[in-house]
Design an enzyme around this catalytic site. Structure first.
Site, PDB file in Angstrom:
ATOM      1  CG  MET A 269      -1.911  -1.168   1.151  1.00  0.00           C
ATOM      2  SD  MET A 269      -3.410  -0.851   2.071  1.00  0.00           S
ATOM      3  CE  MET A 269      -2.772  -0.579   3.706  1.00  0.00           C
ATOM      4  N   GLY A 270       2.158   1.095  -0.308  1.00  0.00           N
ATOM      5  CA  GLY A 270       3.027   2.255  -0.435  1.00  0.00           C
ATOM      6  C   GLY A 270       3.512   2.807   0.891  1.00  0.00           C
TER       7      GLY A 270
ATOM      8  N   GLY B 212      10.792  -2.734   5.940  1.00  0.00           N
ATOM      9  CA  GLY B 212      10.039  -3.993   5.919  1.00  0.00           C
ATOM     10  C   GLY B 212       9.663  -4.362   4.493  1.00  0.00           C
ATOM     11  CG  HIS B 213       6.809  -1.964   2.409  1.00  0.00           C
ATOM     12  ND1 HIS B 213       6.734  -0.869   3.219  1.00  0.00           N
ATOM     13  CD2 HIS B 213       5.549  -2.485   2.372  1.00  0.00           C
ATOM     14  CE1 HIS B 213       5.487  -0.713   3.651  1.00  0.00           C
ATOM     15  NE2 HIS B 213       4.749  -1.681   3.159  1.00  0.00           N
TER      16      HIS B 213
ATOM     17  CD  GLN C 269      -6.286  -3.635   2.018  1.00  0.00           C
ATOM     18  OE1 GLN C 269      -6.189  -4.115   0.898  1.00  0.00           O
ATOM     19  NE2 GLN C 269      -5.298  -3.743   2.899  1.00  0.00           N
TER      20      GLN C 269
ATOM     21  CD  GLN D  51      -2.034  -8.911   3.850  1.00  0.00           C
ATOM     22  OE1 GLN D  51      -2.882  -8.039   3.873  1.00  0.00           O
ATOM     23  NE2 GLN D  51      -0.759  -8.651   3.627  1.00  0.00           N
TER      24      GLN D  51
ATOM     25  CB  SER E 171       3.873  -0.247  10.829  1.00  0.00           C
ATOM     26  OG  SER E 171       2.611   0.244  10.405  1.00  0.00           O
TER      27      SER E 171
ATOM     28  NE  ARG F 143      -3.081   1.906   9.522  1.00  0.00           N
ATOM     29  CZ  ARG F 143      -3.442   0.834   8.812  1.00  0.00           C
ATOM     30  NH1 ARG F 143      -2.774  -0.296   8.934  1.00  0.00           N
ATOM     31  NH2 ARG F 143      -4.457   0.895   7.969  1.00  0.00           N
TER      32      ARG F 143
HETATM   33  P1  AMP Z   1       1.351  -2.915   3.484  1.00  0.00           P
HETATM   34  O1  AMP Z   1       1.944  -1.846   2.615  1.00  0.00           O
HETATM   35  O2  AMP Z   1       1.278  -2.542   4.930  1.00  0.00           O
HETATM   36  O3  AMP Z   1       0.072  -3.481   2.920  1.00  0.00           O
HETATM   37  O4  AMP Z   1       2.384  -4.118   3.455  1.00  0.00           O
HETATM   38  C1  AMP Z   1       2.785  -4.708   2.240  1.00  0.00           C
HETATM   39  C2  AMP Z   1       3.561  -5.957   2.534  1.00  0.00           C
HETATM   40  O5  AMP Z   1       4.710  -5.641   3.311  1.00  0.00           O
HETATM   41  C3  AMP Z   1       2.743  -6.966   3.356  1.00  0.00           C
HETATM   42  O6  AMP Z   1       3.001  -8.273   2.875  1.00  0.00           O
HETATM   43  C4  AMP Z   1       3.289  -6.772   4.749  1.00  0.00           C
HETATM   44  O7  AMP Z   1       3.173  -7.915   5.561  1.00  0.00           O
HETATM   45  C5  AMP Z   1       4.736  -6.449   4.465  1.00  0.00           C
HETATM   46  N1  AMP Z   1       5.323  -5.732   5.610  1.00  0.00           N
HETATM   47  C6  AMP Z   1       4.865  -4.585   6.180  1.00  0.00           C
HETATM   48  N2  AMP Z   1       5.618  -4.258   7.251  1.00  0.00           N
HETATM   49  C7  AMP Z   1       6.564  -5.225   7.363  1.00  0.00           C
HETATM   50  C8  AMP Z   1       7.632  -5.472   8.284  1.00  0.00           C
HETATM   51  N3  AMP Z   1       7.875  -4.657   9.317  1.00  0.00           N
HETATM   52  N4  AMP Z   1       8.396  -6.562   8.081  1.00  0.00           N
HETATM   53  C9  AMP Z   1       8.150  -7.414   7.054  1.00  0.00           C
HETATM   54  N5  AMP Z   1       7.156  -7.244   6.151  1.00  0.00           N
HETATM   55  C10 AMP Z   1       6.377  -6.169   6.302  1.00  0.00           C
END
Ligand code: AMP
Length: 283
Positions: A31-32, A37-38, A62, A153, A185, A187
């Site tokens: 979601m950018g 993490g991403h 969602q 998820q 995150s 957030r």
């Molecule tokens: P999101 O942008 O929050 O929808 O996350 C996109 C992908 O990145 C999802 O598969 C998340 O589980 C993964 N993701 C987000 N934060 C982390 C993190 N801290 N460590 C590993 N993967 C992450």
């Protein structure tokens, strides 16, 4: 800098061209507002595939009516720099109108979407399963990468892929954390200084729970209580759930063998999730 495309035709054509060249396609849906993490998912995808697509789409379906769809942070140019550095080849960044045109179809995974985050976010996983199905059909990757950060998820997507026979390998990747333990995150940017400190109660409580299980604690109830007490010691926290669930069914269990230990906690107005997994060992 890698290209950012906005239309389904453009991303399909780019992937078709790569496939004609014999390339294996890796896909990282996001979601950018990308962070380390991403980035870990993209780096992994780039190391295991020849052509990597990142989708950057804040998916409206969602988010619940009182959730943060409007205020969710967005910065496509920063995301483009991160994706380029991480080794991605192209970003798909559609507007909601490109993805949704009065749809009548929903992909809905039963049972394992009703507990944990699904209990407090009733439409969330329908939104996720539907948009991920659409993205899988648009991008048609060989492998797709998801973080353990969103453990439910990941389990839901794996089940959906199995049930619907998507010919895609789902790769789960470990949680990337800040130095002090807070799971990265998008957030986290919502937090002020006091809340940022308070948010550490999630990883602190989970570490405590994990140590108890590693020391031999067999009662999920005892571990749950210790985690709950630790989070409640933080005055800025409000627990949504603390749950120990069977890794396959995602239903609450009394065991600590083969479990997902997961928490969702509000710090101020923002809801944070974190978890760890105890793989099943035959006893
Ligand atoms: P999101 O942008 O929050 O929808 O996350 C996109 C992908 O990145 C999802 O598969 C998340 O589980 C993964 N993701 C987000 N934060 C982390 C993190 N801290 N460590 C590993 N993967 C992450």
């Amino acid at each position: 800098m890698i290209p950012v495309v906005k239309t389904i035709d453009e991303i399909r054509n780019a992937v078709k061209t790569a496939k004609k060249q014999g390339k294996i396609i890796g896909f990282v849906p996001t979601m950018g507002f990308l962070h380390e993490g991403h980035k870990s998912l993209i780096v992994r995808a780039a190391s295991e595939n020849d052509y990597v697509v990142v989708s950057d789409f804040v998916n409206p379906t969602q988010f619940g009516p009182n959730e943060d769809f409007e205020s969710y942070p967005r910065d496509i140019e920063k995301d483009r720099a991160l994706c380029t550095e991480a080794g991605a080849d192209i970003i798909f960044n559609p507007e909601p109108d490109e993805m949704y045109c009065d749809p009548l179809t929903t992909v809905s995974v039963d049972k394992i979407t009703k507990t944990l985050c699904g209990a407090s976010r009733p439409i969330h996983f329908d939104g996720v399963a539907t948009v991920v199905s659409k993205l899988f059909n648009i991008v048609a990757p060989d492998r797709a990468y998801f973080g353990q950060k969103d453990a439910q998820q990941l389990i839901v997507i794996k089940k959906m892929v199995k049930d619907l026979n998507f010919d895609i390998e789902i790769v789960g990747c470990p949680i990337i954390r800040e130095e002090d333990g807070l799971a990265k995150s998008s957030r986290n940017t919502y937090l002020n200084e006091a809340e940022r400190k308070a948010a550490l109660c999630l990883s602190r409580a989970l570490n405590k729970g994990r140590s108890m299980i590693e020391m031999g604690e067999k009662s999920a109830k005892t571990v749950k209580k210790a985690i709950t007490d630790e989070i409640n010691r933080e005055p800025l926290s409000r627990i949504d759930y603390v749950e120990i669930s069977d890794l396959e069914t995602l239903q609450p269990t009394d065991s600590t063998n083969g479990v997902l230990v997961a928490v969702a906690v509000y710090i101020g107005k923002t809801r944070f999730i974190d978890n760890f997994i105890i793989e099943r060992v035959d006893e």
